[in-house]
Design an enzyme around this catalytic site. Structure first.
Site, PDB file in Angstrom:
ATOM      1  N   CYS A   1       0.856  -1.179   0.000  1.00 45.32           N
ATOM      2  CA  CYS A   1       0.000   0.000   0.000  1.00 45.32           C
ATOM      3  C   CYS A   1       0.901   1.241   0.000  1.00 45.32           C
ATOM      4  O   CYS A   1       1.700   1.420   0.925  1.00 45.32           O
ATOM      5  CB  CYS A   1      -0.874  -0.032   1.255  1.00 45.32           C
ATOM      6  SG  CYS A   1      -1.832   1.464   1.497  1.00 45.32           S
ATOM      7  N   CYS A  20      -0.897   3.744  -6.502  1.00 44.17           N
ATOM      8  CA  CYS A  20      -1.827   3.175  -5.525  1.00 44.17           C
ATOM      9  C   CYS A  20      -2.009   1.717  -5.933  1.00 44.17           C
ATOM     10  O   CYS A  20      -2.285   1.420  -7.101  1.00 44.17           O
ATOM     11  CB  CYS A  20      -3.159   3.918  -5.575  1.00 44.17           C
ATOM     12  SG  CYS A  20      -4.458   3.103  -4.618  1.00 44.17           S
TER      13      CYS A  20
END
Ligand code: DGL
Length: 290
Positions: free
Chosen positions: A93, A206
């Site tokens: 992440c 992302c």
């Protein structure tokens, strides 16, 4: 000394005697974003036991303040370390990495962490038009880390950052049901903005956006090159496992035991059964106390 400290003090002897380490490697994201990273690593390293954790109790990370995320992740890792004793943790992440990697490393010095950061370096080095786009969460795009990377490696290349929270929601909640046209349309909105600005490089900053990698590549071709970090992260994990004669490697003759955890008190949704099932991981809830 805490229970975790005692556990870790005994660990090196076990490794020395067996030259194998069966503890799990932990992959963490706020939701499904880390799955492409976990899946790829798993395909290359089937003997390793993997533990995927979707911190749905705190999704989306991208709308949170840095300090809030640091507290959430420290608390979560404290409990994960106590309960699961991972040998390595992957922050699959970007938002968690730019916000909390340094603090997590300082707080848990015995656990090696691999972070996922947008692949800004190759993009700014290869951009001929000297403009690279970065698409991420608001938290990632606003973090000074991105500009620092560009300044370090960019040789004059500028960064155009765009936050795409609705794309995160789309992937998290709809990717399984969306048709190809819908996916292409979602992606096109962003590509058009980068193209209009004259960018020739686009970094998917992302992990959720990796579910749309093909759509990004099709829509961006031929002028914009799309960068991701899946293989780079996998190699980084492998190099840590292989250090010191493979001290952290699992026994290659047996398959790993793989688990999929979801945080939060809500009932486990069918989609989670599907994700865990596709990976071949067993699914359970991980208690949330923050
Ligand atoms: N998948 C995450 C990332 O790479 C963040 C998504 C979210 O906002 O929770 O940044």
């Amino acid at each position: 000394m805490s229970g975790t400290g005692q556990l870790r003090q005994n660990r090196p002897l076990t490794i020395f005697l067996n030259n194998m380490d069966k503890r799990p490697i932990l992959f963490l994201d706020s939701g499904i974003g880390g799955i492409p990273y976990c899946r790829y690593f798993h395909s290359q390293n089937p003997a390793e036991s993997l533990l995927y954790i979707a911190d749905r109790a705190h999704f989306p990370y991208g709308k949170r303040e840095k300090n809030d995320l640091v507290l959430i992740l420290k608390s979560l890792f404290e409990r994960l370390i106590m309960a699961e004793d991972p040998k390595l943790a992957v922050l699959a992440c970007n938002t968690a990495t730019v916000s909390a990697l340094d603090e997590l490393r300082a707080t848990f010095p015995c656990l090696p962490f691999v972070g996922t950061v947008p692949a800004v370096k190759p993009a700014v080095m290869e951009s001929k038009k000297k403009l690279a786009g970065v698409l991420g969460t608001a938290r990632t795009i606003e973090d000074p880390y991105i500009a620092e990377l560009a300044a370090k490696y960019g040789n004059g290349c500028k960064i155009m950052g765009l936050a795409a929270p609705e794309l995160v929601e789309f992937v998290e909640h709809r990717i399984n049901r969306a048709c190809e046209n819908e996916k292409r349309e979602m992606v096109r909105k962003y590509i058009d903005q980068f193209r209009a600005a004259g960018a020739d490089a686009l970094v998917l900053g992302c992990t959720h956006f990796l579910f749309l990698l093909e759509e990004f590549r099709i829509e961006a071709a031929p002028l914009i090159h799309v960068y991701d970090s899946i293989e780079g992260i996998s190699s980084r994990i492998e190099s840590i496992l292989d250090a010191d004669g493979g001290a952290l490697r699992a026994d290659g003759s047996v398959s790993g035991k793989n688990q999929f955890f979801v945080t939060g008190e809500n009932q486990i949704e069918d989609s989670w059964r599907q994700w865990a099932g596709e990976l071949g991981f067993s699914l359970s809830r991980f208690g949330d106390k923050t």
